[in-house]
Design a protein around this motif. Structure first.
Motif, PDB file in Angstrom:
ATOM      1  N   CYS A 144     -12.165 -15.310 -16.114  1.00 13.48           N
ATOM      2  CA  CYS A 144     -11.468 -14.994 -17.369  1.00 13.48           C
ATOM      3  C   CYS A 144     -12.526 -14.606 -18.391  1.00 13.48           C
ATOM      4  O   CYS A 144     -13.081 -15.476 -19.072  1.00 13.48           O
ATOM      5  N   TYR A 195     -11.858 -15.910 -21.953  1.00  9.78           N
ATOM      6  CA  TYR A 195     -11.642 -17.344 -22.172  1.00  9.78           C
ATOM      7  C   TYR A 195     -13.009 -17.993 -22.328  1.00  9.78           C
ATOM      8  O   TYR A 195     -13.723 -18.224 -21.355  1.00  9.78           O
ATOM      9  N   VAL A 218       4.335 -15.874 -16.466  1.00 10.68           N
ATOM     10  CA  VAL A 218       3.048 -15.550 -15.841  1.00 10.68           C
ATOM     11  C   VAL A 218       3.260 -14.304 -14.990  1.00 10.68           C
ATOM     12  O   VAL A 218       4.251 -14.198 -14.263  1.00 10.68           O
ATOM     13  N   TYR A 219       2.315 -13.368 -15.105  1.00  7.56           N
ATOM     14  CA  TYR A 219       2.385 -12.126 -14.334  1.00  7.56           C
ATOM     15  C   TYR A 219       1.274 -12.111 -13.303  1.00  7.56           C
ATOM     16  O   TYR A 219       0.106 -12.285 -13.638  1.00  7.56           O
ATOM     17  N   ARG A 227      -1.992 -12.912 -15.398  1.00  3.79           N
ATOM     18  CA  ARG A 227      -1.899 -12.957 -16.861  1.00  3.79           C
ATOM     19  C   ARG A 227      -1.112 -14.198 -17.244  1.00  3.79           C
ATOM     20  O   ARG A 227      -0.021 -14.435 -16.735  1.00  3.79           O
ATOM     21  N   PHE A 228      -1.667 -15.030 -18.140  1.00  7.14           N
ATOM     22  CA  PHE A 228      -1.021 -16.285 -18.517  1.00  7.14           C
ATOM     23  C   PHE A 228      -1.255 -16.577 -19.993  1.00  7.14           C
ATOM     24  O   PHE A 228      -2.058 -15.926 -20.659  1.00  7.14           O
ATOM     25  N   ASN A 229      -0.540 -17.579 -20.502  1.00  4.80           N
ATOM     26  CA  ASN A 229      -0.590 -17.924 -21.920  1.00  4.80           C
ATOM     27  C   ASN A 229      -0.873 -19.416 -22.071  1.00  4.80           C
ATOM     28  O   ASN A 229      -0.210 -20.241 -21.437  1.00  4.80           O
ATOM     29  N   LYS A 233      -0.688 -22.437 -24.746  1.00  4.99           N
ATOM     30  CA  LYS A 233      -0.047 -22.786 -26.019  1.00  4.99           C
ATOM     31  C   LYS A 233      -0.444 -24.196 -26.429  1.00  4.99           C
ATOM     32  O   LYS A 233      -0.744 -25.039 -25.591  1.00  4.99           O
ATOM     33  N   GLY A 269      -3.640 -18.512 -26.606  1.00  6.93           N
ATOM     34  CA  GLY A 269      -3.169 -17.139 -26.527  1.00  6.93           C
ATOM     35  C   GLY A 269      -3.041 -16.653 -25.102  1.00  6.93           C
ATOM     36  O   GLY A 269      -2.930 -17.439 -24.164  1.00  6.93           O
ATOM     37  N   ASN A 270      -3.059 -15.330 -24.958  1.00  4.16           N
ATOM     38  CA  ASN A 270      -2.896 -14.681 -23.659  1.00  4.16           C
ATOM     39  C   ASN A 270      -4.248 -14.421 -23.019  1.00  4.16           C
ATOM     40  O   ASN A 270      -5.180 -13.975 -23.689  1.00  4.16           O
ATOM     41  N   THR A 273      -6.297 -13.134 -19.131  1.00  5.23           N
ATOM     42  CA  THR A 273      -6.208 -12.515 -17.817  1.00  5.23           C
ATOM     43  C   THR A 273      -7.291 -13.100 -16.929  1.00  5.23           C
ATOM     44  O   THR A 273      -8.473 -13.090 -17.295  1.00  5.23           O
TER      45      THR A 273
END
Length: 175
Positions: A40, A43, A79-80, A127-129, A131, A142-143, A145
């Motif tokens: 990531c 991140y 989640v994608y 792709r994830f978030n 919170k 946030g978002n 990848t």
């Protein structure tokens, strides 16, 4: 004869010990792939997300985990899962999450047809978030990848493997 028997014993021992299990919210261990570290880049806390896939009958579970500074944060929302053939698997948040120390973990379900697709096509990225309640000294929210890369650095002259072979490992769950 004894050497053949010893070799067979060692082979069986190695095969059994290399098999991974995923426990899911107190349920029995499910046959699972190894845990992959996806990179990531955006991140800042660790730069990695841990990804694992388990088989439940003909369906599956995606385990997604990241380290945070606050165990009350969560991976939530849609989640994608992007595959190398440019298809997308959309995972809906069912509220299956937990924390282990400062690691937050969420679980998402794959249908039978999605598992069939994952057996033939590698995961490109996820792709994830994240919170939670933001504070200025905490980990980012946030978002994000997570890319299926083994190393941050790559070059055209380097011929070593740069991605995890996810399809091969998911296929091995069915053998």
């Amino acid at each position: 004869m004894n050497k053949k028997l010893l070799f067979l014993f060692l082979l069986v021992t190695f095969t059994v010990s290399s098999q991974e299990l995923m426990s899911f919210k107190g349920h029995k261990g499910y046959k699972a792939t190894s845990q992959w570290n996806f990179i990531c880049k955006n991140y800042a806390l660790t730069g990695f997300a841990t990804v694992q896939v388990a088989k439940i009958d003909s369906n599956g579970i995606l385990k997604l985990a990241v380290e945070t500074t606050n165990s009350k944060f969560s991976i939530s929302g849609t989640v994608y899962v992007y595959l190398t053939d440019n298809t997308i698997i959309t995972c809906t948040d069912k509220g299956n999450s937990e924390s282990n120390g400062n690691t937050i973990i969420s679980y998402f379900y794959f249908s039978t047809s999605e598992m069939a697709k994952l057996k033939t096509t590698d995961i490109e990225s996820i792709r994830f978030n994240i919170k939670g309640d933001y504070n200025s000294f905490g980990s980012p929210l946030g978002n994000f990848t997570a890319s299926n890369k083994i190393s941050y650095f790559e070059s055209t002259s380097n011929k070593t493997k740069i991605n995890n072979n996810t399809a091969k490992e998911i296929t091995s769950l069915y053998q």
